[in-house]
Motif scaffolding. Structure first.
Motif, PDB file in Angstrom:
ATOM      1  N   THR A  44       0.823  -1.200   0.000  1.00 48.47           N
ATOM      2  CA  THR A  44       0.000   0.000   0.000  1.00 48.47           C
ATOM      3  C   THR A  44       0.860   1.254   0.000  1.00 48.47           C
ATOM      4  O   THR A  44       2.006   1.233   0.397  1.00 48.47           O
ATOM      5  N   LEU A  45       0.259   2.315  -0.465  1.00 43.71           N
ATOM      6  CA  LEU A  45       0.908   3.625  -0.422  1.00 43.71           C
ATOM      7  C   LEU A  45      -0.002   4.575   0.336  1.00 43.71           C
ATOM      8  O   LEU A  45      -1.213   4.478   0.245  1.00 43.71           O
ATOM      9  N   PRO A  46       0.594   5.501   1.084  1.00 41.60           N
ATOM     10  CA  PRO A  46      -0.250   6.484   1.773  1.00 41.60           C
ATOM     11  C   PRO A  46      -0.788   7.497   0.770  1.00 41.60           C
ATOM     12  O   PRO A  46      -0.307   7.590  -0.359  1.00 41.60           O
ATOM     13  N   ALA A  47      -1.778   8.246   1.194  1.00 34.15           N
ATOM     14  CA  ALA A  47      -2.347   9.276   0.328  1.00 34.15           C
ATOM     15  C   ALA A  47      -1.295  10.338  -0.012  1.00 34.15           C
ATOM     16  O   ALA A  47      -1.314  10.907  -1.094  1.00 34.15           O
ATOM     17  N   ARG A  48      -0.368  10.586   0.918  1.00 32.31           N
ATOM     18  CA  ARG A  48       0.744  11.526   0.695  1.00 32.31           C
ATOM     19  C   ARG A  48       2.044  10.874   1.126  1.00 32.31           C
ATOM     20  O   ARG A  48       2.099  10.236   2.169  1.00 32.31           O
ATOM     21  N   VAL A  49       3.082  11.059   0.338  1.00 32.20           N
ATOM     22  CA  VAL A  49       4.406  10.546   0.696  1.00 32.20           C
ATOM     23  C   VAL A  49       5.000  11.524   1.702  1.00 32.20           C
ATOM     24  O   VAL A  49       5.115  12.719   1.413  1.00 32.20           O
ATOM     25  N   PRO A  50       5.384  11.055   2.894  1.00 35.19           N
ATOM     26  CA  PRO A  50       5.851  11.953   3.955  1.00 35.19           C
ATOM     27  C   PRO A  50       7.034  12.823   3.526  1.00 35.19           C
ATOM     28  O   PRO A  50       8.008  12.335   2.963  1.00 35.19           O
ATOM     29  N   GLY A  51       6.895  14.125   3.803  1.00 37.88           N
ATOM     30  CA  GLY A  51       7.988  15.060   3.586  1.00 37.88           C
ATOM     31  C   GLY A  51       8.146  15.580   2.172  1.00 37.88           C
ATOM     32  O   GLY A  51       8.835  16.571   1.952  1.00 37.88           O
ATOM     33  N   VAL A  52       7.526  14.945   1.199  1.00 34.79           N
ATOM     34  CA  VAL A  52       7.703  15.343  -0.201  1.00 34.79           C
ATOM     35  C   VAL A  52       6.768  16.507  -0.522  1.00 34.79           C
ATOM     36  O   VAL A  52       5.570  16.462  -0.212  1.00 34.79           O
ATOM     37  N   ALA A  80      12.123   9.517   9.438  1.00 39.30           N
ATOM     38  CA  ALA A  80      13.200  10.506   9.297  1.00 39.30           C
ATOM     39  C   ALA A  80      12.668  11.934   9.241  1.00 39.30           C
ATOM     40  O   ALA A  80      13.321  12.855   9.735  1.00 39.30           O
ATOM     41  N   THR A  81      11.498  12.136   8.673  1.00 37.41           N
ATOM     42  CA  THR A  81      10.965  13.497   8.590  1.00 37.41           C
ATOM     43  C   THR A  81      10.387  13.977   9.912  1.00 37.41           C
ATOM     44  O   THR A  81      10.032  15.145  10.029  1.00 37.41           O
ATOM     45  N   ARG A  82      10.326  13.117  10.904  1.00 39.96           N
ATOM     46  CA  ARG A  82       9.890  13.537  12.251  1.00 39.96           C
ATOM     47  C   ARG A  82      11.041  14.125  13.054  1.00 39.96           C
ATOM     48  O   ARG A  82      10.819  14.749  14.083  1.00 39.96           O
ATOM     49  N   TRP A  83      12.271  13.917  12.613  1.00 44.96           N
ATOM     50  CA  TRP A  83      13.421  14.462  13.324  1.00 44.96           C
ATOM     51  C   TRP A  83      13.443  15.977  13.138  1.00 44.96           C
ATOM     52  O   TRP A  83      12.955  16.517  12.138  1.00 44.96           O
ATOM     53  N   ASP A  84      14.041  16.687  14.086  1.00 46.92           N
ATOM     54  CA  ASP A  84      14.067  18.152  14.050  1.00 46.92           C
ATOM     55  C   ASP A  84      14.677  18.685  12.758  1.00 46.92           C
ATOM     56  O   ASP A  84      15.772  18.274  12.363  1.00 46.92           O
ATOM     57  N   ASN A  85      13.964  19.602  12.141  1.00 46.90           N
ATOM     58  CA  ASN A  85      14.451  20.367  10.983  1.00 46.90           C
ATOM     59  C   ASN A  85      14.853  19.530   9.779  1.00 46.90           C
ATOM     60  O   ASN A  85      15.746  19.912   9.037  1.00 46.90           O
ATOM     61  N   VAL A  86      14.214  18.392   9.558  1.00 42.75           N
ATOM     62  CA  VAL A  86      14.529  17.579   8.384  1.00 42.75           C
ATOM     63  C   VAL A  86      13.584  17.949   7.252  1.00 42.75           C
ATOM     64  O   VAL A  86      12.368  18.017   7.435  1.00 42.75           O
ATOM     65  N   GLY A  87      14.167  18.190   6.091  1.00 46.63           N
ATOM     66  CA  GLY A  87      13.388  18.458   4.897  1.00 46.63           C
ATOM     67  C   GLY A  87      13.720  17.447   3.817  1.00 46.63           C
ATOM     68  O   GLY A  87      14.828  16.911   3.766  1.00 46.63           O
ATOM     69  N   VAL A  88      12.743  17.158   2.966  1.00 49.95           N
ATOM     70  CA  VAL A  88      12.928  16.263   1.821  1.00 49.95           C
ATOM     71  C   VAL A  88      12.878  17.137   0.578  1.00 49.95           C
ATOM     72  O   VAL A  88      11.927  17.895   0.383  1.00 49.95           O
ATOM     73  N   TYR A  89      13.906  17.021  -0.259  1.00 48.25           N
ATOM     74  CA  TYR A  89      14.023  17.904  -1.414  1.00 48.25           C
ATOM     75  C   TYR A  89      14.265  17.116  -2.690  1.00 48.25           C
ATOM     76  O   TYR A  89      14.943  16.087  -2.670  1.00 48.25           O
ATOM     77  N   GLY A  90      13.750  17.657  -3.775  1.00 46.52           N
ATOM     78  CA  GLY A  90      14.127  17.157  -5.083  1.00 46.52           C
ATOM     79  C   GLY A  90      15.499  17.728  -5.411  1.00 46.52           C
ATOM     80  O   GLY A  90      16.128  18.401  -4.598  1.00 46.52           O
TER      81      GLY A  90
END
Length: 185
Positions: A44-52, A80-90
């Motif tokens: 399964t996939l979530p409705a939104r991919v976390p952090g993207v 990983a996106t729950r850690w302080d100040n973590v961003g996911v970037y293209g």
């Protein structure tokens, strides 16, 4: 590939009791189901991919459809996106125009905002692979009790530790190593 989307309205009890709904949602073994919350398993996939970011959601979801372990990959991002100040970037391509959007089609960069370093992890949704900003030797990984990581011999020298997500052990190892890389950036 063909994707069909259904939306059903009713109380949980009504939906659970619906024979038509059961027949419509009885998908083949290789199908990928979408679930509304941020959790998912290997099918399964979530409705939104976390952090993207919104601009990369559809691209990353398409990559996850080809992934060997989409559920594990999403769980890695969720943690990983729950850690302080973590961003996911293209990625900003070298020859792209200044106002061009980020590219989400190959890999994503997890970065600690405010850090002077690049990302602490480069993650490949299509392959469920995590490359970490660690220059550890195999002996150092063994001393940490990490059994699923491998040392890369090519690529940037600072990103030589890689984990392919295949099971719970590999996910645990990837998160432990990501925490070490995160702390060092």
């Amino acid at each position: 590939m063909k994707v069909t989307v259904f939306q059903f309205e009713g109380t949980p009890e009504e939906l659970d009791a619906s024979q038509v709904l059961k027949e419509l949602t009885n998908h083949p073994r290789d199908a990928v189901a979408v679930v509304p919350n941020g959790t998912c398993d290997s099918g399964t996939l979530p409705a939104r991919v976390p952090g993207v970011a919104d601009e990369g959601q559809e691209t990353v979801r398409q990559l996850l459809l080809r992934s060997p372990a989409p559920g594990l990959f999403v769980r890695f991002l969720d943690e990983a996106t729950r850690w302080d100040n973590v961003g996911v970037y293209g990625i900003k391509r070298k020859n792209s125009l200044p106002d061009a959007p980020l590219d989400y089609s190959r890999y994503l960069r997890l970065r600690r905002q405010g850090s002077q370093f690049g990302g602490f992890a480069y993650v490949y949704a299509e392959y469920s692979t995590i490359n970490l900003r660690l220059n550890h030797s195999q002996q150092q990984l063994d001393e940490l009790g990490i059994t699923t990581a491998r040392i890369l011999t090519t690529g940037h020298r600072e990103y030589r530790v890689s984990v392919s997500l295949t099971d719970e052990v590999s996910l645990t190892d990837a998160l432990r190593l990501a925490q070490i890389a995160y702390s060092a950036t």
